[in-house]
Write a protein that holds these residues in place. Structure first.
Motif, PDB file in Angstrom:
ATOM      1  N   LYS A   1      -4.037  -0.579   7.685  1.00  0.00           N
ATOM      2  CA  LYS A   1      -3.138   0.903   8.381  1.00  0.00           C
ATOM      3  C   LYS A   1      -2.516   0.877   9.019  1.00  0.00           C
ATOM      4  CE  LYS A   1      -6.861   2.917  10.507  1.00  0.00           C
ATOM      5  NZ  LYS A   1      -6.367   3.123  12.078  1.00  0.00           N
TER       6      LYS A   1
ATOM      7  N   TRP B   1      -6.050   7.838   1.708  1.00  0.00           N
ATOM      8  CA  TRP B   1      -6.981   6.718   2.140  1.00  0.00           C
ATOM      9  C   TRP B   1      -6.792   5.216   2.950  1.00  0.00           C
ATOM     10  CZ3 TRP B   1      -4.852   2.374   0.008  1.00  0.00           C
ATOM     11  CH2 TRP B   1      -3.797   1.968  -0.835  1.00  0.00           C
TER      12      TRP B   1
ATOM     13  N   SER C   1      -3.325  -2.103  -5.487  1.00  0.00           N
ATOM     14  CA  SER C   1      -4.411  -1.290  -4.300  1.00  0.00           C
ATOM     15  C   SER C   1      -3.322  -0.396  -4.074  1.00  0.00           C
ATOM     16  CB  SER C   1      -4.533  -2.457  -2.973  1.00  0.00           C
ATOM     17  OG  SER C   1      -5.076  -3.725  -3.742  1.00  0.00           O
TER      18      SER C   1
ATOM     19  N   TYR D   1       1.410  -1.239  -0.007  1.00  0.00           N
ATOM     20  CA  TYR D   1      -0.282  -0.146  -0.036  1.00  0.00           C
ATOM     21  C   TYR D   1       0.666   0.948   0.250  1.00  0.00           C
ATOM     22  CZ  TYR D   1      -3.690  -3.364   0.957  1.00  0.00           C
ATOM     23  OH  TYR D   1      -4.367  -4.607   1.265  1.00  0.00           O
TER      24      TYR D   1
ATOM     25  N   HIS E   1      -8.034   2.386   5.412  1.00  0.00           N
ATOM     26  CA  HIS E   1      -8.363   0.763   5.144  1.00  0.00           C
ATOM     27  C   HIS E   1      -7.897   0.022   6.681  1.00  0.00           C
ATOM     28  CE1 HIS E   1      -6.620  -2.595   2.673  1.00  0.00           C
ATOM     29  NE2 HIS E   1      -6.794  -2.324   2.067  1.00  0.00           N
TER      30      HIS E   1
END
Length: 538
Positions: free
Chosen positions: A425, A417, A337, A309, A421
């Motif tokens: 996160k 974002w 993603s 991420y 998540h």
């Protein structure tokens, strides 16, 4: 099977060695004794893996993938003639629910709703399944084949079809209930997480792993600790794992390691044990992983890091050093993603392949042994999806090819974002990611990492800085500084998606190898810097 497992749990290590086979691209010495088998394992651990390709296994219910050839055409044959050297294939749908042929756990045969095209039962009637087809394909084409076990997958928290009887039979095995999770936000929604303090967890995992090692022609297994990265009630509630809980995970991996070594000796195969873990020792320890101890005790042979991420700012230096110290190759993860343009920069559209190139280039320069790719699928989809995936996989495994390619270096915009998540996160560091809130009439800064040295580069290379803002209009022109270059007020910019983009040509002599300061100032109130990309045209 039950006798073998009982013997293992009592600590009996099976002896004796059978015939061996070639398990690496360079060939292995005959495993006639334990010493040569360990040499073979070292060779296998350090085989070339330019790109590790993770397949999440949902191709088994893709529409039309009802023959072996059609199944392989989705996500396997497109890998040929790319940089992919290893296929990591997952069959986990949730804890104890799988899409491989298992007598120990539960088989996901559902054809309800979204799974109407589930082809597993038909394949099982032909004595095959996704993992078997994948491993046989890899063998045929000289690729490594690894089975990925997602250690605490929780898709069943919101997909009832994925909910196994094993969880229903004893509710104390999971963290909470659907009723209690209704209306919650954040990780509280992940009510179906298995509690690894429950005494049923370790024997269940050992039985599942043993069955795969015995019944499938794989080169090893991967323990994916990032699907999902919570193993105890403390972390489920947002608190660090305790020392006792850290000990539980270490003992679990010790037991799995003993099982893998036992089966290696029994079958005369240098099975590998890989693990995918958070990108820093601190993040690992937060959820119960003592990565220093695991490496010190030689519990794992291969290590993948990060969820993919955080793309351009992955803090992987500590893990690379640990890997080199303990002679364990390290493969940082890039995921589709993490390479999407999400609002306000786009409506969840794929970033251009040049962004993959820049992210991979940065990882190669940081000492990666290869690139681990997640959630990048050439199918099912249209020709554009296939071309996109093959373009990425065909280049990110070569640092030399990337050095000659047009690519993008950027500041990660995950801060836009990742806070929502909730199941990723907690083990991702994005405190320096964009967006950057701008105070009126005040310079604010972030740093953009460029791994290359552009000293002495000729005129055939040009650089362009693209900055995306919210809260600006055509009259709110920002002041922009990159390193030592001051671009002053720019033009009115252009509207892209929901942002205003400003583009500046950057002289190569202004680009430093390493951290480059990006400073912006605007008179507007409520503005944010939400994107920063440096395009290198070659």
């Amino acid at each position: 099977m039950h006798n073998t497992r009982r013997e293992f749990l009592l600590g009996v290590i099976a002896g004796g060695l059978a015939s061996t086979r070639d398990w690496s691209s360079g060939g292995l010495a005959e495993a006639s004794d334990v010493a040569s088998l360990e040499t073979a394992r070292q060779q296998a651990a350090h085989r070339r893996r330019r790109v590790i390709y993770n397949n999440d296994g949902d191709d088994i219910w893709a529409k039309g993938a009802d023959t072996i050839d059609k199944f392989l055409a989705l996500r396997h044959t497109p890998l040929l003639n790319t940089c992919v050297d290893s296929i990591f294939y997952s069959t986990t749908q949730s804890f104890n629910f799988f899409t491989h042929d298992t007598k120990v756990a539960e088989v996901f045969r559902s054809k309800d709703g979204a799974f109407a095209e589930n082809n597993l039962t038909k394949f099982l009637e032909q004595q095959t399944d996704g993992l078997r087809m994948s491993s046989e394909f890899a063998r045929m084409h000289g690729l490594e084949t690894i089975w990925t076990l997602r250690m605490n997958d929780i898709h069943d928290a919101w997909t009832p079809s994925f909910r196994p009887d094993w969880k229903r039979d004893d509710p104390t095995r999971v963290m909470s209930t659907l009723e209690k999770a209704n209306g919650l936000i954040g990780r509280g929604r992940l009510w179906s997480l298995v509690d690894f303090e429950h005494p049923d967890v370790e024997p269940r995992l050992l039985a599942i792993i043993e069955e795969v090692l015995v019944n499938y022609s794989v080169d090893g297994i991967e323990l994916d600790f990032l699907r999902a990265p919570f193993y105890f009630r403390t972390s489920y509630e947002g608190r660090p794992a305790t020392e006792a809980q850290i000990g539980i995970l270490t003992r679990l991996v010790q037991s799995i390691r003993k099982l893998v070594l036992r089966e290696s000796r029994r079958q005369a195969k240098p099975f590998l044990l890989a693990a995918r873990v958070p990108a820093t020792p601190k993040s690992c320890r937060l959820i119960g992983i003592d990565i220093n101890a695991w490496l010190q005790e030689k519990l794992i042979d291969v290590m993948s890091v990060g969820g993919g991420y955080i793309t351009f700012d992955l803090p992987m230096d500590e893990m690379v050093l640990l890997g080199k110290k303990h002679d364990v190759p390290v493969y940082p993860c890039l995921s589709q993603s993490g390479l999407m343009h999400r609002p306000p920069r786009g409506k969840s559209i794929k970033q251009p392949v040049e962004a993959w190139f820049g992210a991979a280039s940065r990882l190669w320069h940081a000492g990666a042994d290869g690139i681990y790719v997640f959630n990048l699928f050439p199918g099912p989809g249209d020709d554009a999806d296939r071309i996109y995936a093959r373009s990425v996989l065909g280049k990110i495994g070569s640092a030399e090819a990337l050095a000659e390619s047009t690519l993008v270096y950027a500041i990660s915009d995950a801060g836009s974002w990742m806070p929502s998540h909730f199941w990723a996160k907690d083990v991702a560091e994005y405190s320096t990611a964009l967006p950057l809130i701008l105070q009126p009439n005040k310079f604010e800064r972030r740093y953009l990492h460029v791994p290359e040295d552009f000293g002495g580069v000729g005129f055939d290379v040009t650089a362009e800085l693209r900055l995306d803002f919210t809260g600006l209009n055509t009259e709110s022109t920002p002041e922009i500084l990159f390193g030592s270059a001051n671009f002053g007020p720019t033009g009115g910019g252009e509207e892209v998606a929901e942002v205003r983009r400003y583009v500046c040509r950057v002289p190569l002599q202004a680009i430093q190898q390493g951290k480059n300061r990006v400073m912006v100032k605007t008179k507007a109130t409520g503005a944010k810097l939400v994107g920063a990309e440096l395009w290198l045209q070659r």
